[in-house]
Design a protein around this motif. Structure first.
Motif: not given
Length: 191
Positions: A24-43
């Motif tokens: 949650e802290r990282n989400r708030q600090a790095f809300d800089i674009g639409p692509l999130t980690l969940q868009d890259f399931p293999p990673f």
């Protein structure tokens, strides 16, 4: 809501989320674009595979008890099988290092606690039991290597199919003659 705390203080996290305060802290600090980690399931899956392997190794050396190891491993497999919402809303460009490692630790720990106690909080701690001194500087490059290996396997298979089809088309059209140019003034027949 559940209250979580870290060295910076306390924060409320919605009960439906498996991620925790670090995410949650990282989400708030790095809300800089639409692509999130969940868009890259293999990673994410590659990091989870590392967590499962480390839990097994930590059990083997006596650093982790069997009950926690089994819960961590089960949570990891469930996460890779998408058996629950593993939502990682951190931006991919700012969250693919320590935030990914911390987020996976939190999700696995919260699910492992649910397996053991029925609640997201309890006996398994994201850092103490899931991470257990793993460095993001080791986990993330290893995860990237796993992803590249898996993706190269897909690319190699696709390239083999392309080669097969091109050979087939080469045979199919081998008798067709057309004009080919080797220079500005020369035209020669080719197949």
């Amino acid at each position: 809501m559940r209250k979580e705390h870290d060295s910076l203080g306390c924060m409320d996290i919605a009960d439906e989320h498996y991620y925790g305060i670090q995410t949650e802290r990282n989400r708030q600090a790095f809300d800089i674009g639409p692509l999130t980690l969940q868009d890259f399931p293999p990673f994410i899956d590659a990091v989870v595979q590392i967590k499962i392997a480390c839990a097994r190794a930590n059990l083997e050396i006596g650093a982790l008890d069997e009950e926690k190891e089994k819960a961590i491993e089960k949570a990891g497999w469930e996460m890779m099988n998408r058996e629950f919402d593993f939502n990682l809303p951190v931006n991919i460009f700012r969250g693919s290092g320590t935030p990914l490692n911390a987020g996976v630790n939190e999700i696995i720990a919260h699910r492992a606690n649910e397996i053991l106690t029925g609640n997201k909080t309890g006996e398994v701690h994201p850092s103490t039991h899931v991470n257990m001194a793993q460095s993001s500087n080791d986990v993330i490059p290893t995860a990237k290597t796993l992803v590249v290996y898996d993706q190269l396997t897909l690319i190699i298979e696709a390239a083999k199919e392309l080669i097969r089809v091109l050979k087939q088309k080469g045979c199919e059209f081998s008798t067709v003659i057309k004009m080919g140019r080797t220079g500005i003034q020369d035209a020669v027949p080719i197949t």
